[in-house]
Write a protein that holds these residues in place. Structure first.
Motif, PDB file in Angstrom:
ATOM      1  N   THR A  71       8.834   4.981   9.450  1.00 31.60           N
ATOM      2  CA  THR A  71       8.621   4.347   8.135  1.00 31.60           C
ATOM      3  C   THR A  71       7.153   4.405   7.743  1.00 31.60           C
ATOM      4  O   THR A  71       6.807   4.658   6.584  1.00 31.60           O
ATOM      5  N   LEU A  72       6.258   4.164   8.689  1.00 32.86           N
ATOM      6  CA  LEU A  72       4.811   4.261   8.424  1.00 32.86           C
ATOM      7  C   LEU A  72       4.438   5.664   7.961  1.00 32.86           C
ATOM      8  O   LEU A  72       3.657   5.830   7.022  1.00 32.86           O
ATOM      9  N   THR A  75       5.477   5.975   4.391  1.00 34.66           N
ATOM     10  CA  THR A  75       4.604   5.207   3.499  1.00 34.66           C
ATOM     11  C   THR A  75       3.311   5.961   3.225  1.00 34.66           C
ATOM     12  O   THR A  75       2.832   6.035   2.095  1.00 34.66           O
ATOM     13  N   ARG A  78       4.019   8.797   0.874  1.00 37.96           N
ATOM     14  CA  ARG A  78       4.157   8.363  -0.526  1.00 37.96           C
ATOM     15  C   ARG A  78       2.816   8.000  -1.133  1.00 37.96           C
ATOM     16  O   ARG A  78       2.550   8.276  -2.304  1.00 37.96           O
ATOM     17  N   SER A  79       1.946   7.355  -0.346  1.00 43.61           N
ATOM     18  CA  SER A  79       0.616   6.987  -0.848  1.00 43.61           C
ATOM     19  C   SER A  79      -0.173   8.224  -1.230  1.00 43.61           C
ATOM     20  O   SER A  79      -0.787   8.279  -2.297  1.00 43.61           O
ATOM     21  N   ASP A 100      -1.549   0.445  -3.474  1.00 42.69           N
ATOM     22  CA  ASP A 100      -0.552  -0.468  -2.911  1.00 42.69           C
ATOM     23  C   ASP A 100       0.150   0.145  -1.709  1.00 42.69           C
ATOM     24  O   ASP A 100       0.372  -0.519  -0.696  1.00 42.69           O
ATOM     25  N   GLN A 101       0.540   1.430  -1.817  1.00 38.98           N
ATOM     26  CA  GLN A 101       1.211   2.097  -0.699  1.00 38.98           C
ATOM     27  C   GLN A 101       0.280   2.194   0.502  1.00 38.98           C
ATOM     28  O   GLN A 101       0.708   2.052   1.652  1.00 38.98           O
ATOM     29  N   TRP A 102      -0.997   2.438   0.231  1.00 38.81           N
ATOM     30  CA  TRP A 102      -1.946   2.563   1.351  1.00 38.81           C
ATOM     31  C   TRP A 102      -2.118   1.209   2.040  1.00 38.81           C
ATOM     32  O   TRP A 102      -2.214   1.131   3.267  1.00 38.81           O
ATOM     33  N   LEU A 104       0.214  -1.133   2.136  1.00 40.88           N
ATOM     34  CA  LEU A 104       1.470  -1.342   2.853  1.00 40.88           C
ATOM     35  C   LEU A 104       1.435  -0.642   4.204  1.00 40.88           C
ATOM     36  O   LEU A 104       1.904  -1.178   5.209  1.00 40.88           O
ATOM     37  N   ALA A 105       0.855   0.569   4.239  1.00 40.57           N
ATOM     38  CA  ALA A 105       0.742   1.282   5.514  1.00 40.57           C
ATOM     39  C   ALA A 105      -0.105   0.483   6.489  1.00 40.57           C
ATOM     40  O   ALA A 105       0.179   0.429   7.695  1.00 40.57           O
ATOM     41  N   GLN A 108       1.987  -2.185   7.984  1.00 41.71           N
ATOM     42  CA  GLN A 108       2.937  -1.622   8.949  1.00 41.71           C
ATOM     43  C   GLN A 108       2.244  -1.293  10.267  1.00 41.71           C
ATOM     44  O   GLN A 108       2.829  -1.446  11.345  1.00 41.71           O
ATOM     45  N   THR A 257       9.803  13.296   1.373  1.00 40.95           N
ATOM     46  CA  THR A 257       8.444  13.830   1.212  1.00 40.95           C
ATOM     47  C   THR A 257       8.466  15.182   0.515  1.00 40.95           C
ATOM     48  O   THR A 257       7.682  15.454  -0.399  1.00 40.95           O
TER      49      THR A 257
END
Length: 652
Positions: A71-72, A75, A78-79, A100-102, A104-105, A108, A257
């Motif tokens: 999942t990481l 993320t 996506r970032s 935001d995605q970064w 979230l990583a 995680q 991806t």
């Protein structure tokens, strides 16, 4: 009864008693053995169940670690995809999505660290993963900053270089290492559980031999054994299902991806055209407003020139103001696109701050008391004056907002000798400090960590864009300086700029604006005007004629040498910078060996890709210009020292 009979009876009774006692002992022994068998069976099966439950718990833990690692990876992908779209489109929402995605990583990674804290072997790669993540974040932050400042080509280059950067490869490698280690640990745990079950089965078989007389115990032992085998089979099936699920998740992440990359390529051209359309629409709107002022003023002046000269002059002034505003808009557009070269010059820090006092008072309001302290000892820095003033003004406005529009603002200039990396990544040397201090609300540590990020702001919606400190950060880094913040909640904030001291106060040869020059030449000059635009050529010739000079037109830089040979009395070359086939600096470089005595004045409104060093020490006049500015520029160019004409040298 005879004595012999009595003795025989006694011996028989003793024998019966001995058999009874033996039977009792055997029953007790059998009971104890049976109890031991039952206890052994219970202990064995209980231990097997505990080992099985522990194995299942550890297996679930391992699957959680592997799924979180996958999942990481998704993320981060996506970032970076959001950053790529932001680089292409310049859309701030995409920049926020990337941020935001970064973040979230980061959360995680923290969760991955928490659930593996009991495993030192996993902690080491996770620590390296965090370092690689932070390193990757710094690379992507440079790309985001380049995008914000409009350096699209540089941002794209950095983005594609970052896609091949070692930090990304290191992140993928560390994630694979964590997953592989967890898979190996899972296999070891499964093997240990299986060995435990096998050992329990063997012990149960041995105990079953001693429990033959205890049929019920044997049946129960068999029942427990069968149940243990079934549970082991179920556990193995669950493990296989979880492993298959993890593989499906990994495949789904990879497919997602790839799909994001495909969509990015499809949207790239559309977003580019939308951005161009929005930019050109805004520019057209502003220019139409300014042209309306210019054209309207000229038309009104034409109607009033005979009947009301004063009104005509007023209308001409309005038209001139509109034209100047259009020129200012052009300069801002060039600065935004980074095509307008900076104008670095030696600046006294204390003098700069003192000269801003009126501007600060007018901007901050009467309820903010501005105190300046000069401890700079006359030290100077080399910077663009306008950008440095904007940085100080921006810090002052932030301080005013932190004080809710009321308080004391202190701007102190000073000097300091820093060692290498004493503040951030600064080099060792002497620095001029500019510290802006307020007595406002201060900031928490988590806010301080994010203040330099583009789009981050603590102000209410519509009161801040989150771009001010990121611009100041970029300016300071561009000047090879550093920035530091000292703050705490309810204790105010001090932002200090560390700028390298300027050791050489002489001009650096950069493109500078024309300053008031000595009085113009006392005789008419013969000027070779090199310009490819016929309208600009006509305007330049008319301006020179108005000033009393003689202009020779040349619309091709390659024809300049022939015209100089034909007109031997040329005093000055007035040249555009960007022209088809050859730039103005290239033309002058080719002519200088034969005509070193001629004065040169460059005229440009757009320097483009021309390096400022190519201008050497030539004067540069910015378009559009007034007659006064042209007169001063011509005087300054003629006043520069240069070799004597060849005929004068020959005469001597």
């Amino acid at each position: 009864m005879s004595y012999t009979d009595a003795v025989h009876a006694e011996n028989e009774g003793t024998a019966r008693g001995g058999v009874t006692s033996w039977r009792t002992i055997m029953l007790v022994v059998m009971g104890l053995l049976g109890a031991a068998v039952l206890v052994g069976l219970l202990i064995t099966l209980g231990g097997a169940n505990r080992q099985r439950d522990r194995a299942l718990e550890l297996q679930a833990h391992s699957y959680d670690v592997m799924i979180l690692a996958r999942t990481l990876s998704g993320t981060i992908a996506r970032s970076e995809a959001s950053l790529g779209r932001y680089v292409i489109s310049g859309d701030r929402k995409l920049g926020q999505l990337y941020f935001d995605q970064w973040r979230l990583a980061a959360s995680q990674i923290t969760r991955l660290d928490n659930i593996t804290e009991d495993n030192p072997a996993q902690q080491r790669p996770i620590d390296r993963l965090r370092d690689a993540y932070q390193s990757r974040g710094r690379e992507l932050s440079l790309t985001a900053l380049s995008t914000y400042y409009g350096k699209n080509n540089q941002a794209l280059s950095r983005y594609y270089q970052a896609r091949k950067g070692p930090s990304l490869v290191n992140i993928d490698k560390l994630l694979d290492e964590i997953i592989d280690h967890e898979r190996e640990l899972l296999d070891k745990r499964t093997a240990t559980a299986m060995r435990t079950v096998d050992r329990s089965s063997r012990i149960a078989g041995v105990l079953a031999v001693f429990g033959i007389l205890l049929v019920l115990g044997a049946i129960l032992l068999g029942w427990f054994t069968i149940r243990a085998v079934e549970e082991r089979a179920n556990a193995r099936a669950d493990a296989d299902a979880a492993r298959a699920l993890a593989e499906e998740l990994s495949t789904a992440v990879a497919e997602a991806t790839d799909e994001l990359r495909v969509q990015e390529r499809k949207l790239r051209q559309v977003q580019k055209m939308e951005a161009v359309g929005q930019l050109t629409g805004g520019i057209a709107h502003d220019f139409n407003n300014m042209l309306a002022v210019v054209l309207g003023g000229l038309e009104l002046a034409r109607r009033s020139v005979d009947s009301d000269p004063a009104a005509a002059a007023r209308h001409l002034d309005n038209a001139t103001e509109g034209a100047n505003r259009a020129a200012a808009l052009t300069r801002r557009l060039l600065a935004f696109s980074r095509e307008d070269s900076l104008k670095p010059e030696p600046i006294g820090a204390a003098t700069l701050v003192a000269g801003m006092s009126e501007l600060l008072d007018r901007t901050l309001g009467d309820e903010v008391t501005v105190v300046t302290e000069d401890r700079a000892a006359g030290w100077q820095v080399r910077a663009d004056r306008v950008q440095l003033e904007n940085a100080i003004l921006n810090l002052a406005v932030n301080a005013r907002d932190a004080m809710n529009g009321r308080g004391t603002l202190t701007i102190a200039t000073g000097t300091i000798l820093l060692g290498k990396d004493a503040v951030g990544h600064c080099a060792a040397g002497e620095y001029v400090t500019i510290a802006v201090t307020d007595n406002g609300c201060g900031m928490t540590p988590d806010v301080v960590e994010r203040v330099y990020e583009p789009f981050f702001t603590t102000k209410a919606v519509g009161q801040g864009t989150g771009l001010g400190l990121s611009q100041i950060f970029a300016l300071v880094r561009q000047l090879d300086g550093e920035i530091a913040i000292r703050t705490a909640p309810d204790q105010g904030t001090t932002v200090t700029l560390y700028l390298p001291r300027e050791d050489n106060p002489e001009p650096s040869g950069e493109i500078v604006s024309i300053m008031p020059a000595p009085a113009g030449p006392t005789r008419p000059l013969t000027v070779l005007v090199v310009e490819d635009d016929p309208r600009v050529m006509a305007a330049a010739l008319g301006a020179l004629e108005e000033l009393g000079h003689i202009g020779i037109p040349c619309d091709d830089p390659f024809a300049a040498e022939a015209l100089l040979d034909r007109h031997g009395d040329v005093d000055l070359i007035l040249s555009d910078v960007l022209m088809p086939g050859q730039t103005g600096p290239e033309m002058i470089a080719a002519l200088s060996p034969r005509f070193p005595h001629l004065a040169v004045l460059f005229v440009t409104g757009f320097a483009g890709d021309v390096d400022a060093a190519e201008f050497i020490d030539r004067d540069v006049l910015r378009k559009p210009f007034t007659l006064t500015a042209l007169e001063r520029a011509v005087a300054a160019a003629m006043a520069r020292e240069r070799p004597a004409p060849p005929e004068q040298i020959a005469a001597e």
